[in-house]
Design a protein around this motif. Structure first.
Motif, mmCIF file in Angstrom:
data_model
loop_
_atom_site.group_PDB
_atom_site.id
_atom_site.type_symbol
_atom_site.label_atom_id
_atom_site.label_comp_id
_atom_site.label_asym_id
_atom_site.label_seq_id
_atom_site.Cartn_x
_atom_site.Cartn_y
_atom_site.Cartn_z
ATOM 1 N N ASN A 30 -39.083 -71.657 15.937
ATOM 2 C CA ASN A 30 -40.269 -71.018 15.825
ATOM 3 C C ASN A 30 -40.878 -71.069 16.983
ATOM 4 O OD1 ASN A 30 -39.381 -70.075 13.241
ATOM 5 N ND2 ASN A 30 -41.177 -70.977 11.966
ATOM 6 N N ASN A 31 -41.153 -72.471 17.467
ATOM 7 C CA ASN A 31 -41.738 -72.665 18.870
ATOM 8 C C ASN A 31 -41.002 -72.082 20.148
ATOM 9 O OD1 ASN A 31 -43.879 -74.126 17.935
ATOM 10 N ND2 ASN A 31 -42.820 -76.020 18.068
ATOM 11 N N ILE A 32 -39.692 -71.982 19.943
ATOM 12 C CA ILE A 32 -39.063 -71.328 20.911
ATOM 13 C C ILE A 32 -39.075 -69.805 21.205
ATOM 14 C CG2 ILE A 32 -36.555 -71.071 21.843
ATOM 15 C CD1 ILE A 32 -35.599 -73.673 20.582
ATOM 16 N N LEU A 60 -29.858 -77.901 31.012
ATOM 17 C CA LEU A 60 -30.654 -78.935 30.057
ATOM 18 C C LEU A 60 -30.253 -80.320 30.859
ATOM 19 C CD1 LEU A 60 -30.445 -77.830 26.587
ATOM 20 C CD2 LEU A 60 -32.184 -77.550 28.136
ATOM 21 N N LEU A 61 -28.958 -80.428 31.194
ATOM 22 C CA LEU A 61 -28.806 -81.758 31.939
ATOM 23 C C LEU A 61 -29.663 -82.027 32.909
ATOM 24 C CD1 LEU A 61 -24.748 -82.142 31.975
ATOM 25 C CD2 LEU A 61 -26.488 -83.503 30.906
ATOM 26 N N LYS A 83 -37.078 -75.123 26.932
ATOM 27 C CA LYS A 83 -36.100 -76.272 27.139
ATOM 28 C C LYS A 83 -36.071 -77.467 26.352
ATOM 29 C CE LYS A 83 -35.025 -74.564 31.662
ATOM 30 N NZ LYS A 83 -35.210 -74.547 33.459
ATOM 31 N N CYS A 84 -37.313 -77.768 26.411
ATOM 32 C CA CYS A 84 -37.555 -79.247 25.524
ATOM 33 C C CYS A 84 -37.373 -78.901 24.021
ATOM 34 C CB CYS A 84 -39.320 -79.599 25.817
ATOM 35 S SG CYS A 84 -39.263 -80.246 27.416
ATOM 36 N N ASN A 85 -37.628 -77.742 23.335
ATOM 37 C CA ASN A 85 -37.748 -77.632 22.258
ATOM 38 C C ASN A 85 -36.033 -77.428 21.911
ATOM 39 O OD1 ASN A 85 -40.013 -77.214 20.321
ATOM 40 N ND2 ASN A 85 -40.651 -76.379 22.347
ATOM 41 N N LEU A 86 -35.111 -76.657 22.759
ATOM 42 C CA LEU A 86 -33.805 -76.671 22.667
ATOM 43 C C LEU A 86 -33.106 -78.039 22.553
ATOM 44 C CD1 LEU A 86 -32.938 -73.490 24.882
ATOM 45 C CD2 LEU A 86 -32.380 -73.847 22.436
ATOM 46 N N LEU A 87 -33.749 -78.682 23.635
ATOM 47 C CA LEU A 87 -33.125 -80.063 23.525
ATOM 48 C C LEU A 87 -33.411 -80.845 22.092
ATOM 49 C CD1 LEU A 87 -31.612 -82.247 25.092
ATOM 50 C CD2 LEU A 87 -33.929 -83.174 26.226
ATOM 51 N N LYS A 88 -34.603 -80.857 21.664
ATOM 52 C CA LYS A 88 -34.945 -81.442 20.479
ATOM 53 C C LYS A 88 -33.866 -80.708 19.357
ATOM 54 C CE LYS A 88 -38.871 -81.724 17.191
ATOM 55 N NZ LYS A 88 -40.407 -81.278 16.572
ATOM 56 N N PHE A 89 -33.667 -79.430 19.284
ATOM 57 C CA PHE A 89 -32.981 -78.713 18.445
ATOM 58 C C PHE A 89 -31.727 -79.278 18.429
ATOM 59 C CE2 PHE A 89 -30.159 -75.169 17.510
ATOM 60 C CZ PHE A 89 -30.345 -75.137 16.176
ATOM 61 N N PHE A 106 -34.310 -89.541 32.741
ATOM 62 C CA PHE A 106 -35.164 -90.192 31.730
ATOM 63 C C PHE A 106 -34.561 -90.084 30.269
ATOM 64 C CE2 PHE A 106 -36.482 -85.557 31.468
ATOM 65 C CZ PHE A 106 -36.548 -85.414 30.162
ATOM 66 N N LEU A 107 -33.309 -89.356 30.080
ATOM 67 C CA LEU A 107 -32.551 -89.485 29.195
ATOM 68 C C LEU A 107 -31.188 -90.047 29.363
ATOM 69 C CD1 LEU A 107 -33.687 -86.700 26.684
ATOM 70 C CD2 LEU A 107 -33.976 -89.112 26.382
ATOM 71 N N ASN A 108 -30.604 -91.033 29.021
ATOM 72 C CA ASN A 108 -29.307 -91.432 29.141
ATOM 73 C C ASN A 108 -28.210 -90.962 28.006
ATOM 74 O OD1 ASN A 108 -27.159 -92.925 30.194
ATOM 75 N ND2 ASN A 108 -27.513 -94.709 28.873
ATOM 76 N N ILE A 109 -28.038 -89.490 28.039
ATOM 77 C CA ILE A 109 -27.206 -88.802 27.307
ATOM 78 C C ILE A 109 -26.477 -87.710 27.831
ATOM 79 C CG2 ILE A 109 -28.505 -89.202 25.073
ATOM 80 C CD1 ILE A 109 -29.929 -86.778 25.539
ATOM 81 N N SER A 110 -25.396 -87.237 27.326
ATOM 82 C CA SER A 110 -24.675 -86.254 27.892
ATOM 83 C C SER A 110 -24.863 -84.995 26.776
ATOM 84 C CB SER A 110 -23.170 -86.700 28.054
ATOM 85 O OG SER A 110 -22.578 -86.810 26.955
ATOM 86 N N MET A 111 -24.598 -83.756 27.298
ATOM 87 C CA MET A 111 -24.714 -82.757 26.440
ATOM 88 C C MET A 111 -23.456 -82.680 25.485
ATOM 89 S SD MET A 111 -27.033 -80.790 26.873
ATOM 90 C CE MET A 111 -26.632 -79.338 25.936
ATOM 91 N N GLU A 112 -22.259 -83.294 25.907
ATOM 92 C CA GLU A 112 -21.211 -83.318 24.894
ATOM 93 C C GLU A 112 -21.853 -84.491 23.789
ATOM 94 O OE1 GLU A 112 -18.502 -81.780 24.774
ATOM 95 O OE2 GLU A 112 -18.993 -80.977 26.893
ATOM 96 N N ASN A 113 -22.628 -85.049 23.693
ATOM 97 C CA ASN A 113 -23.028 -85.981 22.935
ATOM 98 C C ASN A 113 -24.044 -85.321 21.944
ATOM 99 O OD1 ASN A 113 -21.334 -88.098 23.399
ATOM 100 N ND2 ASN A 113 -23.037 -89.058 24.829
ATOM 101 N N ILE A 114 -25.005 -84.351 22.472
ATOM 102 C CA ILE A 114 -25.995 -83.752 21.730
ATOM 103 C C ILE A 114 -25.756 -82.643 21.198
ATOM 104 C CG2 ILE A 114 -27.724 -85.363 23.196
ATOM 105 C CD1 ILE A 114 -28.536 -82.780 24.604
ATOM 106 N N THR A 115 -24.606 -82.098 21.849
ATOM 107 C CA THR A 115 -24.367 -80.583 21.064
ATOM 108 C C THR A 115 -22.941 -80.662 20.586
ATOM 109 O OG1 THR A 115 -23.448 -79.834 23.228
ATOM 110 C CG2 THR A 115 -25.762 -79.487 22.864
ATOM 111 N N PRO A 116 -22.663 -81.188 19.468
ATOM 112 C CA PRO A 116 -21.495 -81.449 18.901
ATOM 113 C C PRO A 116 -20.847 -80.057 18.549
ATOM 114 C CG PRO A 116 -22.881 -82.453 17.244
ATOM 115 C CD PRO A 116 -23.634 -82.126 18.632
ATOM 116 N N PHE A 117 -21.802 -79.180 18.312
ATOM 117 C CA PHE A 117 -21.375 -77.796 17.652
ATOM 118 C C PHE A 117 -20.517 -77.199 18.678
ATOM 119 C CE2 PHE A 117 -24.370 -75.669 19.865
ATOM 120 C CZ PHE A 117 -25.459 -76.392 19.989
#
Length: 334
Positions: free
Chosen positions: A179-181, A135-136, A197-203, A142-153
């Motif tokens: 459901n889309n995934i 996903l990274l 991948k896009c829907n997982l990122l959104k999730f 185009f997204l200034n984020i890290s997986m550690e920030n968007i997947t706190p679980f």
């Protein structure tokens, strides 16, 4: 997404379900090399779930028979597509209804009650390392984020427990995204992999936002945060003999106030927090000292050996003797 087509697929009975419906016995529909069944625990490896470099496996849980205690060596997400079910995790019952999501950390031991005709439970198996890398690479540029920030679980929600439940009782719902995934996974077309991948990122982003809103630490007022830190410090230092009356007196609060404060902020009672700390210390002593289990029980603050055994099994899902035997076996290998 063709909702009717997806529902038709998920509600249709599989061959395994037809057998389980008739015999009411759970059937392991995996090759023998992909799992190990020992001492009542079914442990599954990644051999039958992931191909090279894959990070996601989705499967409908077979209905009509209870699934025995089992665990995976990767993160598991159970999504209640429809109906309801009960899962048992380390002796604790978790009831799920339509739209609820249960996250289970790698190695979590759990069992699932028998599902009825309208109970559709979808299992997502996730390889944490692979999904972060994949996903990274999708978001880079185009997204200034890290997986550690968007997947706190992956880090925070498993800090205190081996599982976390997201209830479908808020305006923010994950159902459409999941459901889309599922649809793209079962009915692959051109660009399905990218859509997943896009829907997982959104999730994950929605999950992170929900976690931020519900995180106790982020909602604590400064005074409450300080008090909780003081309580935690006292428990860590004096768990062997600490009582509610003693800690209340030391912090200059009414005993009932401290009791209610702990329950409201942590979801656990004072006694539960003390016992968690005691059995954690006992676990270390069992593995790294030659003290007898009876001595260890007393050393960590339990006055009753029976109570100690009960609490230890509640938290580790086995008796202290299991860890002592395992530790001895590991020592002999050296």
């Amino acid at each position: 997404m063709n909702t009717y087509r997806l529902q038709q697929l998920l509600y249709e009975e599989t061959d395994i379900e037809k057998i389980q419906k008739k015999k009411h016995n759970f059937i392991i529909d995996l090759p023998k090399y992909s799992f190990n069944y020992q001492n009542g625990l079914l442990t599954l490896n990644d051999t039958s779930f992931f191909k090279k470099n894959e990070y996601l496996f989705i499967n409908k849980h077979n209905r009509y028979a209870a699934c025995p205690k089992h665990c995976y060596q990767f993160i598991e997400l159970n999504y209640m597509f429809s109906g309801k079910c009960t899962e048992k995790i380390n002796g604790e019952k978790i009831d799920l209804k339509k739209g609820d999501i249960l996250f289970l950390n790698a190695g979590s031991k759990h069992a699932i009650s028998s599902l009825g005709k309208n109970d559709i439970l979808i299992t997502f198996l996730i390889k944490e390392k692979n999904i972060k890398v994949d996903l990274l690479s999708q978001t880079k540029g185009f997204l200034n984020i890290s997986m550690e920030n968007i997947t706190p679980f992956f880090t925070d929600i498993f800090r205190d427990k081996q599982y976390h439940v997201f209830r479908n009782n808020e305006p923010l719902s994950f159902e459409q995204t999941l459901n889309n995934i599922i649809y793209e996974y079962y009915f692959p077309q051109i660009y399905s992999a990218e859509i997943i991948k896009c829907n997982l990122l959104k999730f994950f982003l929605l999950t992170a936002r929900r976690s931020e809103k519900s995180c106790p630490d982020s909602q604590l007022e400064p005074h409450n945060s300080i008090l909780l830190s003081q309580i935690t410090e006292e428990i860590n230092k004096n768990f062997k003999s600490l009582t509610l009356a003693v800690i209340a007196q030391k912090l200059n609060y009414n005993k009932n106030y401290i009791s209610n404060f702990i329950k409201n902020q942590t979801g656990k009672t004072f006694t539960e927090l003390i016992n968690i700390r005691r059995v954690a210390e006992a676990n270390k002593l069992i593995k790294h000292t030659n003290y007898s289990i009876a001595q260890i029980s007393e050393l960590v603050g339990f006055s009753s050996k029976t109570y100690f055994y009960s609490e230890y099994k509640k938290h580790f899902d086995h008796l202290p003797s299991h860890d002592r035997q395992y530790s001895a076996a590991e020592f002999l290998k050296v």
